[in-house]
Design a protein around this motif. Sequence first.
Motif, PDB file in Angstrom:
ATOM      1  N   UNK A  46       0.856  -1.178   0.000  1.00  2.00           N
ATOM      2  CA  UNK A  46       0.000   0.000   0.000  1.00  2.00           C
ATOM      3  C   UNK A  46       0.894   1.231   0.000  1.00  2.00           C
ATOM      4  N   UNK A  47       0.297   2.391  -0.071  1.00  2.39           N
ATOM      5  CA  UNK A  47       1.116   3.592  -0.042  1.00  2.39           C
ATOM      6  C   UNK A  47       1.719   3.850   1.335  1.00  2.39           C
ATOM      7  N   UNK A  48       1.280   3.089   2.335  1.00  2.00           N
ATOM      8  CA  UNK A  48       1.829   3.218   3.685  1.00  2.00           C
ATOM      9  C   UNK A  48       2.842   2.127   4.015  1.00  2.00           C
ATOM     10  N   UNK A  49       2.947   1.124   3.169  1.00  2.00           N
ATOM     11  CA  UNK A  49       3.859   0.009   3.407  1.00  2.00           C
ATOM     12  C   UNK A  49       3.164  -1.310   3.103  1.00  2.00           C
ATOM     13  N   UNK A  50       3.823  -2.401   3.442  1.00  2.00           N
ATOM     14  CA  UNK A  50       3.271  -3.733   3.194  1.00  2.00           C
ATOM     15  C   UNK A  50       2.403  -4.172   4.364  1.00  2.00           C
ATOM     16  N   UNK A  51       1.299  -4.859   4.048  1.00  2.00           N
ATOM     17  CA  UNK A  51       0.411  -5.389   5.085  1.00  2.00           C
ATOM     18  C   UNK A  51       0.067  -6.832   4.739  1.00  2.00           C
TER      19      UNK A  51
END
Length: 87
Positions: free
Chosen positions: A28-33
């Motif tokens: 995601x634009x915030x990092x991996x989840x």
Amino acid sequence: MLIQKILTHDFIYQKFVKHFLKNGFLKTKYGFIDLSDQHPFIQSLIFWNVYERKEIRSIKKYLNSSLDIIELGSSIGFVSLCIASLL
């Protein structure tokens, strides 16, 4: 609501969203989840960037990065990931 229903439809999930999951992880634009144990509906909401969007909008508006942050009841951790990326 109609747009959300379309974006989370199984056909759209199979044709688009599923191919972006790598071993259950989604970038995601915030990092991996890790979404390996989440329902395709939730995976689709996160992929299309509509999952908890009101909460994320509030975080972006009101987050004071000089304060310590504790998130209670973090669910799958998407909001925590957003907070961490903004700090």
